[in-house]
Write a protein that holds these residues in place. Structure first.
Motif, PDB file in Angstrom:
ATOM      1  N   HIS A 158      -7.121  -4.100   5.742  1.00 21.18           N
ATOM      2  CA  HIS A 158      -7.938  -3.636   4.388  1.00 21.18           C
ATOM      3  C   HIS A 158      -8.763  -2.213   4.522  1.00 21.18           C
ATOM      4  O   HIS A 158      -9.367  -1.904   3.619  1.00 21.18           O
ATOM      5  CB  HIS A 158      -9.204  -4.982   4.651  1.00 21.18           C
ATOM      6  CG  HIS A 158      -8.363  -6.279   4.239  1.00 21.18           C
ATOM      7  ND1 HIS A 158      -8.018  -6.513   3.101  1.00 21.18           N
ATOM      8  CD2 HIS A 158      -8.249  -7.518   4.875  1.00 21.18           C
ATOM      9  CE1 HIS A 158      -7.219  -7.761   2.937  1.00 21.18           C
ATOM     10  NE2 HIS A 158      -7.487  -8.347   4.109  1.00 21.18           N
ATOM     11  N   LYS A 216       0.830  -1.161  -0.048  1.00 26.47           N
ATOM     12  CA  LYS A 216       0.087  -0.140  -0.082  1.00 26.47           C
ATOM     13  C   LYS A 216       0.860   1.351   0.115  1.00 26.47           C
ATOM     14  O   LYS A 216       0.465   2.369   0.069  1.00 26.47           O
ATOM     15  CB  LYS A 216      -1.057  -0.108   1.319  1.00 26.47           C
ATOM     16  CG  LYS A 216      -2.135  -1.258   1.163  1.00 26.47           C
ATOM     17  CD  LYS A 216      -2.924  -0.991   2.397  1.00 26.47           C
ATOM     18  CE  LYS A 216      -3.999  -2.159   2.262  1.00 26.47           C
ATOM     19  NZ  LYS A 216      -5.132  -1.618   1.173  1.00 26.47           N
ATOM     20  N   GLU A 244      -6.195   2.950   2.795  1.00 28.03           N
ATOM     21  CA  GLU A 244      -6.279   3.089   1.361  1.00 28.03           C
ATOM     22  C   GLU A 244      -4.718   3.180   0.854  1.00 28.03           C
ATOM     23  O   GLU A 244      -3.845   3.830   1.457  1.00 28.03           O
ATOM     24  CB  GLU A 244      -6.740   4.591   0.979  1.00 28.03           C
ATOM     25  CG  GLU A 244      -8.211   4.353   1.259  1.00 28.03           C
ATOM     26  CD  GLU A 244      -9.023   3.652   0.115  1.00 28.03           C
ATOM     27  OE1 GLU A 244      -8.607   3.530  -0.955  1.00 28.03           O
ATOM     28  OE2 GLU A 244     -10.130   3.108   0.687  1.00 28.03           O
TER      29      GLU A 244
END
Length: 237
Positions: A219, A101, A222
């Motif tokens: 999860h 991420k 972002e």
């Protein structure tokens, strides 16, 4: 957010006995010195204090002037700590997956860098040379403050040293009093507290996320665009 700070004890690790170490790191060093130099523990302790402040310094930084092998000391400590804790699967997943991420990960803990790496090594997440999953380490010895993480300046010092934007920083811990409140008081906008015994997967209270698994937190995050990540702050050692 583009920076995550994470506590170690109770957040990444889970105890399987009352203490992380059956014998303290200092006691392990004293034993090595008495065995190799044939001196008393009192004499060994006096020699240690001559080369550094054991209250504010990581013991690993004192090994070279003491003539003690870092690898030998590491192996002794690792054998001890592996019997005292595990790293739950959700923590292993979170730490390994977070890079995907583009979120930078730093420790924020009472543990020094080397103590952090020792504990990470229990789950195959680090070794004596470092961890590929962490961008830096902020430990109780980072700012030469005898109070370490318990100092009210700990989190403000992290933000300053890393040049982190508090609005884009996340603190992850397991102790509301030691992790949540000091982070919020320092202006860190996002805090997550893990309690693996919590019935609900995710709770929101007062702007803080309470979770029972780091997988749920992963999860929720972002991904950070690559160009923003490359503009991030310093990389503490």
């Amino acid at each position: 957010m583009d920076v995550a700070l994470i506590d170690i004890d109770g957040t990444i690790t889970a105890p399987i006995r009352n203490k992380d170490f059956a014998v303290s790191p200092l006691e392990h060093l004293l034993r090595l010195m008495t065995q190799s130099e044939y001196v008393s523990q009192e004499a060994a302790l006096a020699k240690i204090r001559q080369v550094g402040d054991i209250e504010t310094s990581c013991i690993f930084k004192l090994l070279a002037p003491l003539g003690i092998s870092a690898e030998l000391y590491w192996n002794v400590l690792q054998q001890d700590v592996k019997a005292g804790m595990i790293i739950p699967e959700d923590a292993v997943f979170f730490i390994k997956a977070l890079k995907g991420k583009n979120i930078k990960l730093f420790s924020a803990t009472t543990n020094s860098r080397m103590a952090t790496l020792l504990k990470l090594s229990v789950g195959g997440l680090g070794d004596i040379n470092g961890s590929p999953y962490f961008d830096g380490y902020f430990g109780g010895d980072s700012f030469a403050d005898p109070l370490g993480k318990w100092s009210p300046e700990f989190f403000p010092s992290i933000l300053k040293a890393g040049r982190f934007d508090p609005e884009r920083t996340l603190m992850i811990g397991d102790d509301p009093a030691r992790d949540m409140l000091p982070a919020l008081q320092a202006g860190i906008a996002h805090v997550a507290i893990i309690d693996r015994h919590q019935t609900e997967n995710i709770l929101h209270k007062g702007g803080v996320i309470f979770i029972n698994s780091l997988e749920f937190l992963y999860h929720m995050l972002e991904p950070v665009p690559r160009h923003i990540q490359e503009m991030g702050g310093a990389k503490p050692s």
